[in-house]
Design a protein around this motif. Structure first.
Motif, PDB file in Angstrom:
ATOM      1  N   TYR A  97       0.810  -1.220   0.000  1.00 42.11           N
ATOM      2  CA  TYR A  97       0.000   0.000   0.000  1.00 42.11           C
ATOM      3  C   TYR A  97       0.843   1.269   0.000  1.00 42.11           C
ATOM      4  O   TYR A  97       0.304   2.375   0.006  1.00 42.11           O
ATOM      5  CB  TYR A  97      -0.929  -0.002   1.220  1.00 42.11           C
ATOM      6  CG  TYR A  97      -1.763  -1.254   1.289  1.00 42.11           C
ATOM      7  CD1 TYR A  97      -2.910  -1.391   0.512  1.00 42.11           C
ATOM      8  CD2 TYR A  97      -1.376  -2.335   2.094  1.00 42.11           C
ATOM      9  CE1 TYR A  97      -3.669  -2.555   0.548  1.00 42.11           C
ATOM     10  CE2 TYR A  97      -2.131  -3.490   2.135  1.00 42.11           C
ATOM     11  CZ  TYR A  97      -3.268  -3.604   1.361  1.00 42.11           C
ATOM     12  OH  TYR A  97      -4.010  -4.759   1.390  1.00 42.11           O
ATOM     13  N   LYS A 100       0.180   4.177  -2.563  1.00 43.86           N
ATOM     14  CA  LYS A 100      -1.070   4.945  -2.480  1.00 43.86           C
ATOM     15  C   LYS A 100      -0.853   6.145  -1.557  1.00 43.86           C
ATOM     16  O   LYS A 100      -0.961   6.026  -0.334  1.00 43.86           O
ATOM     17  CB  LYS A 100      -2.202   4.070  -1.945  1.00 43.86           C
ATOM     18  CG  LYS A 100      -2.518   2.882  -2.836  1.00 43.86           C
ATOM     19  CD  LYS A 100      -3.662   2.063  -2.263  1.00 43.86           C
ATOM     20  CE  LYS A 100      -4.012   0.904  -3.169  1.00 43.86           C
ATOM     21  NZ  LYS A 100      -5.159   0.130  -2.684  1.00 43.86           N
ATOM     22  N   SER A 101      -0.553   7.295  -2.135  1.00 40.02           N
ATOM     23  CA  SER A 101      -0.240   8.471  -1.316  1.00 40.02           C
ATOM     24  C   SER A 101      -1.404   8.879  -0.421  1.00 40.02           C
ATOM     25  O   SER A 101      -1.215   9.423   0.660  1.00 40.02           O
ATOM     26  CB  SER A 101       0.189   9.643  -2.204  1.00 40.02           C
ATOM     27  OG  SER A 101      -0.846   9.987  -3.110  1.00 40.02           O
ATOM     28  N   ASP A 102      -2.638   8.580  -0.849  1.00 38.78           N
ATOM     29  CA  ASP A 102      -3.817   8.959  -0.065  1.00 38.78           C
ATOM     30  C   ASP A 102      -4.315   7.820   0.828  1.00 38.78           C
ATOM     31  O   ASP A 102      -5.458   7.852   1.296  1.00 38.78           O
ATOM     32  CB  ASP A 102      -4.934   9.430  -0.990  1.00 38.78           C
ATOM     33  CG  ASP A 102      -5.426   8.326  -1.939  1.00 38.78           C
ATOM     34  OD1 ASP A 102      -4.737   7.280  -2.062  1.00 38.78           O
ATOM     35  OD2 ASP A 102      -6.486   8.516  -2.567  1.00 38.78           O
ATOM     36  N   TYR A 103      -3.472   6.828   1.091  1.00 42.96           N
ATOM     37  CA  TYR A 103      -3.881   5.652   1.859  1.00 42.96           C
ATOM     38  C   TYR A 103      -4.411   6.036   3.246  1.00 42.96           C
ATOM     39  O   TYR A 103      -5.474   5.576   3.673  1.00 42.96           O
ATOM     40  CB  TYR A 103      -2.703   4.678   1.991  1.00 42.96           C
ATOM     41  CG  TYR A 103      -3.049   3.384   2.686  1.00 42.96           C
ATOM     42  CD1 TYR A 103      -3.887   2.453   2.081  1.00 42.96           C
ATOM     43  CD2 TYR A 103      -2.538   3.079   3.942  1.00 42.96           C
ATOM     44  CE1 TYR A 103      -4.212   1.261   2.710  1.00 42.96           C
ATOM     45  CE2 TYR A 103      -2.851   1.888   4.576  1.00 42.96           C
ATOM     46  CZ  TYR A 103      -3.691   0.981   3.956  1.00 42.96           C
ATOM     47  OH  TYR A 103      -4.015  -0.193   4.586  1.00 42.96           O
ATOM     48  N   ILE A 104      -3.688   6.888   3.961  1.00 42.34           N
ATOM     49  CA  ILE A 104      -4.101   7.276   5.307  1.00 42.34           C
ATOM     50  C   ILE A 104      -5.392   8.079   5.253  1.00 42.34           C
ATOM     51  O   ILE A 104      -6.300   7.862   6.060  1.00 42.34           O
ATOM     52  CB  ILE A 104      -2.983   8.070   6.012  1.00 42.34           C
ATOM     53  CG1 ILE A 104      -1.726   7.189   6.169  1.00 42.34           C
ATOM     54  CG2 ILE A 104      -3.456   8.580   7.383  1.00 42.34           C
ATOM     55  CD1 ILE A 104      -1.939   5.900   6.934  1.00 42.34           C
ATOM     56  N   ASP A 105      -5.502   8.997   4.296  1.00 41.86           N
ATOM     57  CA  ASP A 105      -6.737   9.776   4.146  1.00 41.86           C
ATOM     58  C   ASP A 105      -7.922   8.848   3.914  1.00 41.86           C
ATOM     59  O   ASP A 105      -9.018   9.076   4.442  1.00 41.86           O
ATOM     60  CB  ASP A 105      -6.620  10.758   2.985  1.00 41.86           C
ATOM     61  CG  ASP A 105      -5.619  11.872   3.270  1.00 41.86           C
ATOM     62  OD1 ASP A 105      -5.359  12.150   4.454  1.00 41.86           O
ATOM     63  OD2 ASP A 105      -5.104  12.453   2.299  1.00 41.86           O
ATOM     64  N   CYS A 161       7.515   4.435   1.218  1.00 37.05           N
ATOM     65  CA  CYS A 161       6.189   4.821   1.704  1.00 37.05           C
ATOM     66  C   CYS A 161       5.889   6.254   1.251  1.00 37.05           C
ATOM     67  O   CYS A 161       6.592   7.193   1.630  1.00 37.05           O
ATOM     68  CB  CYS A 161       6.146   4.715   3.220  1.00 37.05           C
ATOM     69  SG  CYS A 161       4.510   5.015   3.912  1.00 37.05           S
ATOM     70  N   TRP A 163       2.875   7.807   1.739  1.00 42.46           N
ATOM     71  CA  TRP A 163       1.669   8.280   2.408  1.00 42.46           C
ATOM     72  C   TRP A 163       1.784   9.745   2.800  1.00 42.46           C
ATOM     73  O   TRP A 163       2.813  10.204   3.297  1.00 42.46           O
ATOM     74  CB  TRP A 163       1.394   7.460   3.661  1.00 42.46           C
ATOM     75  CG  TRP A 163       1.147   6.012   3.391  1.00 42.46           C
ATOM     76  CD1 TRP A 163       0.847   5.436   2.194  1.00 42.46           C
ATOM     77  CD2 TRP A 163       1.185   4.951   4.344  1.00 42.46           C
ATOM     78  NE1 TRP A 163       0.687   4.080   2.347  1.00 42.46           N
ATOM     79  CE2 TRP A 163       0.882   3.754   3.652  1.00 42.46           C
ATOM     80  CE3 TRP A 163       1.427   4.897   5.712  1.00 42.46           C
ATOM     81  CZ2 TRP A 163       0.831   2.519   4.289  1.00 42.46           C
ATOM     82  CZ3 TRP A 163       1.377   3.675   6.354  1.00 42.46           C
ATOM     83  CH2 TRP A 163       1.077   2.497   5.637  1.00 42.46           C
ATOM     84  N   GLU A 164       0.693  10.456   2.593  1.00 42.85           N
ATOM     85  CA  GLU A 164       0.615  11.870   2.954  1.00 42.85           C
ATOM     86  C   GLU A 164      -0.174  12.025   4.248  1.00 42.85           C
ATOM     87  O   GLU A 164      -0.898  11.124   4.665  1.00 42.85           O
ATOM     88  CB  GLU A 164      -0.082  12.646   1.827  1.00 42.85           C
ATOM     89  CG  GLU A 164       0.669  12.575   0.508  1.00 42.85           C
ATOM     90  CD  GLU A 164      -0.129  13.134  -0.662  1.00 42.85           C
ATOM     91  OE1 GLU A 164      -1.367  13.301  -0.523  1.00 42.85           O
ATOM     92  OE2 GLU A 164       0.480  13.397  -1.707  1.00 42.85           O
TER      93      GLU A 164
END
Length: 196
Positions: A97, A100-105, A161, A163-164
């Motif tokens: 994952y 996916k830069s928007d994974y946390i969002d 990673c 993630w943003e």
């Protein structure tokens, strides 16, 4: 106080579990290891498809079908604890994952984690040390990694990673001694104040 969610990432053999358990003990976090939660079921599921119960690396069936189920299970259990106000450490690679830069969002939106403080704690380790640790522990699930060492290392280096909207903290775990106090000082204030 807002609960903290630590995504404990790093290669197999990097010492994630050791670090995660020490932090969980020190700060009274809920500690969730994906392997402990899912390995029994995943092994049986792989066997029903004619694979070894340990066959994950390089297995397209695992990657395309099973992996998402494992992570969804892990995150659902984490969510139950977070909704109760308990901070959580997730011990899982999450490599699939990272892109996916928007994974946390997406997770914040899905689970309603607006009041949760997410943190990535990445455990790094020297590659020679890592190879020796994998050989020493002698697990069947590490066989592919050791037999395809160059490809495995290349994969580690390539998986960054992206993630943003999340704090990233790195710890070098190449030494046999972990300075837990120094590591704790890098974590958000909400983490360091728990259990005190």
């Amino acid at each position: 106080m807002k609960p903290v969610l630590i995504f404990l990432i790093g290669s197999a053999g990097s010492g994630k579990s050791t670090i995660g358990k020490k932090l969980a003990t020190e700060h009274h976090f809920c500690y969730l290891d994906k392997d402990v939660l899912c390995n029994t079921f995943t092994g049986k599921l792989l066997e029903t498809q004619g694979y070894s119960p340990h066959d994950r690396d390089g297995n397209t069936y695992y990657r395309d079908i099973v992996m998402d189920l494992e992570y969804e299970t892990l995150l659902n259990v984490a969510n139950d604890n977070l909704q109760l106000g308990r901070s959580v450490i997730l011990d899982a690679p999450f490599v699939g994952y990272f892109h996916k830069s928007d994974y946390i969002d997406g997770l914040v939106s899905k689970y309603g984690w607006e009041q949760v403080i997410p943190v990535v704690l990445r455990v790094d380790v020297n590659m020679d040390v890592l190879e020796q640790r994998l050989r020493n522990r002698g697990l069947e699930r590490d066989r592919w990694k050791l037999e395809h060492w160059d490809a495995f290392v290349q994969g580690i280096k390539a998986n960054v990673c992206t993630w943003e909207n999340i704090q990233l903290i790195s710890v070098d775990n190449s030494s046999e001694e972990l300075d837990l106090e120094q590591l704790t000082s890098q974590l958000p204030l909400a983490v360091t104040s728990l259990g005190s």
